[in-house]
Design a protein around this motif. Structure first.
Motif, mmCIF file in Angstrom:
data_model
loop_
_atom_site.group_PDB
_atom_site.id
_atom_site.type_symbol
_atom_site.label_atom_id
_atom_site.label_comp_id
_atom_site.label_asym_id
_atom_site.label_seq_id
_atom_site.Cartn_x
_atom_site.Cartn_y
_atom_site.Cartn_z
ATOM 1 N N ALA A 21 0.823 -1.207 0.000
ATOM 2 C CA ALA A 21 0.000 0.000 0.000
ATOM 3 C C ALA A 21 0.861 1.262 0.000
ATOM 4 O O ALA A 21 0.327 2.372 0.027
ATOM 5 C CB ALA A 21 -0.928 -0.003 1.214
ATOM 6 N N GLY A 22 2.180 1.087 -0.018
ATOM 7 C CA GLY A 22 3.072 2.244 0.008
ATOM 8 C C GLY A 22 3.003 2.986 1.325
ATOM 9 O O GLY A 22 3.209 4.198 1.389
ATOM 10 N N ARG A 23 2.714 2.241 2.379
ATOM 11 C CA ARG A 23 2.614 2.875 3.698
ATOM 12 C C ARG A 23 3.845 2.518 4.528
ATOM 13 O O ARG A 23 4.428 1.459 4.351
ATOM 14 C CB ARG A 23 1.319 2.428 4.376
ATOM 15 C CG ARG A 23 0.103 2.820 3.510
ATOM 16 C CD ARG A 23 -1.207 2.447 4.136
ATOM 17 N NE ARG A 23 -1.278 2.899 5.525
ATOM 18 C CZ ARG A 23 -2.198 2.483 6.377
ATOM 19 N NH1 ARG A 23 -3.102 1.617 5.991
ATOM 20 N NH2 ARG A 23 -2.209 2.940 7.606
ATOM 21 N N PRO A 24 4.235 3.408 5.456
ATOM 22 C CA PRO A 24 5.447 3.169 6.233
ATOM 23 C C PRO A 24 5.379 1.870 7.041
ATOM 24 O O PRO A 24 4.313 1.517 7.552
ATOM 25 C CB PRO A 24 5.512 4.369 7.188
ATOM 26 C CG PRO A 24 4.600 5.388 6.632
ATOM 27 C CD PRO A 24 3.580 4.676 5.797
ATOM 28 N N ALA A 25 6.497 1.193 7.156
ATOM 29 C CA ALA A 25 6.568 -0.023 7.961
ATOM 30 C C ALA A 25 6.206 0.312 9.399
ATOM 31 O O ALA A 25 6.668 1.314 9.949
ATOM 32 C CB ALA A 25 7.967 -0.623 7.894
ATOM 33 N N GLY A 26 5.372 -0.504 9.993
ATOM 34 C CA GLY A 26 4.992 -0.293 11.389
ATOM 35 C C GLY A 26 3.869 0.708 11.586
ATOM 36 O O GLY A 26 3.524 1.040 12.712
ATOM 37 N N SER A 27 3.268 1.179 10.476
ATOM 38 C CA SER A 27 2.231 2.201 10.631
ATOM 39 C C SER A 27 0.865 1.612 10.978
ATOM 40 O O SER A 27 -0.038 2.337 11.367
ATOM 41 C CB SER A 27 2.132 3.065 9.365
ATOM 42 O OG SER A 27 1.882 2.261 8.238
ATOM 43 N N ALA A 201 -8.099 -4.260 4.285
ATOM 44 C CA ALA A 201 -8.340 -3.075 5.115
ATOM 45 C C ALA A 201 -7.116 -2.154 5.122
ATOM 46 O O ALA A 201 -7.248 -0.930 5.079
ATOM 47 C CB ALA A 201 -8.706 -3.498 6.542
ATOM 48 N N ILE A 202 -5.932 -2.756 5.155
ATOM 49 C CA ILE A 202 -4.700 -1.951 5.153
ATOM 50 C C ILE A 202 -4.572 -1.192 3.836
ATOM 51 O O ILE A 202 -4.197 -0.014 3.811
ATOM 52 C CB ILE A 202 -3.478 -2.846 5.445
ATOM 53 C CG1 ILE A 202 -3.553 -3.344 6.901
ATOM 54 C CG2 ILE A 202 -2.163 -2.091 5.185
ATOM 55 C CD1 ILE A 202 -2.555 -4.440 7.260
ATOM 56 N N ALA A 203 -4.947 -1.844 2.742
ATOM 57 C CA ALA A 203 -4.917 -1.156 1.443
ATOM 58 C C ALA A 203 -5.850 0.051 1.440
ATOM 59 O O ALA A 203 -5.601 1.044 0.766
ATOM 60 C CB ALA A 203 -5.308 -2.134 0.329
ATOM 61 N N PHE A 204 -6.930 -0.020 2.215
ATOM 62 C CA PHE A 204 -7.893 1.086 2.275
ATOM 63 C C PHE A 204 -7.597 2.063 3.408
ATOM 64 O O PHE A 204 -8.410 2.942 3.683
ATOM 65 C CB PHE A 204 -9.320 0.546 2.400
ATOM 66 C CG PHE A 204 -9.907 0.084 1.092
ATOM 67 C CD1 PHE A 204 -10.521 0.992 0.226
ATOM 68 C CD2 PHE A 204 -9.834 -1.248 0.696
ATOM 69 C CE1 PHE A 204 -11.048 0.578 -0.984
ATOM 70 C CE2 PHE A 204 -10.366 -1.675 -0.507
ATOM 71 C CZ PHE A 204 -10.975 -0.762 -1.363
ATOM 72 N N GLY A 205 -6.466 1.891 4.084
ATOM 73 C CA GLY A 205 -6.061 2.908 5.055
ATOM 74 C C GLY A 205 -6.230 2.569 6.520
ATOM 75 O O GLY A 205 -6.089 3.451 7.374
#
Ligand code: PLP
Length: 222
Positions: A21-27, A201-205
């Motif tokens: 998802a291009g989100r920071p690791a551990g977010s 869910a992680i892909a959607f934020g």
């Protein structure tokens, strides 16, 4: 059944989903849902480093968590099941986060207990994204006004929104709807995603996922 092995897989899946998802690791936080599981099955998961747990019944949590919290003081316990008003005082006393604020009456009682006890759990508002009659949660089109009421009239700090999509539907649109309502209300946290759908869910934020059976195995019957 080896919960710590399952846990390692769930954590790896969360890390993969963050990357995709291009989100920071551990977010993305993990709430390990231990409902129906006895303390002996929870302790190894605490020993493996987990600190955040979810329970759906106040009474069951009262029978398990005071001893676990005494052993490990930095645990964070989330209420993820519906809150009855006669249990509000107990819930405010025991839980660190209440994810299921879903109606004005309960919001008022939580506000009153916070004042009385001088203890303020983090709060999420549950949204009934599928408008299912049997499911708890505020209706999507009433959510913004309810967030307002909680903040301005009751003086509550709301951290975010939570949802449980209808079990037989593609969860993506429900996650997207929750994310939209949160954005418009200026809320940062999204509690969404369970064992069957947490990578979606992680892909959607999602900022936290609530995972039970994928860690602890099938639920014990009460
Ligand atoms: C039980 C429960 C979960 C965990 O469900 P699994 O499918 O076992 O991961 C998550 N959220 C809520 C609100 C629950 O009641």
């Amino acid at each position: 059944m080896d919960a710590t092995k399952n846990l390692a897989k769930v954590l790896a899946d969360i890390a993969d989903a963050e990357t995709s998802a291009g989100r920071p690791a551990g977010s993305v936080g993990l709430v390990a849902v231990s409902k129906t599981k006895p303390v002996e099955e929870i302790r190894p998961v605490i020993a493996a480093g987990r600190r955040v747990f979810g329970e759906n019944r106040v009474q069951e949590a009262q029978s398990k968590w005071p001893q676990l919290k005494a052993e490990t003081p930095d645990l964070e316990l989330h209420l993820i099941g519906p809150l009855q008003s006669n249990k509000t005082a107990d819930a405010v006393a025991l839980f660190d986060v209440i994810q299921t604020v879903d109606r004005e009456k309960i919001a008022r009682e939580i506000a009153r207990e916070i004042k009385k006890q001088g203890r303020a759990p983090g709060l999420f508002i549950q949204v009934n994204t599928g408008s299912e009659p049997q499911k708890a949660g505020i209706e999507p089109d009433a959510a913004a006004a309810f967030v307002d009421l909680c903040r301005s009239e009751l003086g509550l700090t709301i951290r975010g929104l939570m949802c449980i999509p209808p079990f037989d539907e593609n969860p993506g649109p429900h996650f997207a709807l929750l994310a939209n309502i949160a954005r418009e209300a200026g809320l940062e946290e999204l509690s969404m995603g369970m064992s069957d759908d947490y990578p979606i869910a992680i892909a959607f934020g999602a900022t936290q996922v609530r995972v039970g059976s994928a860690i602890f195995g099938a639920r014990n019957t009460h």
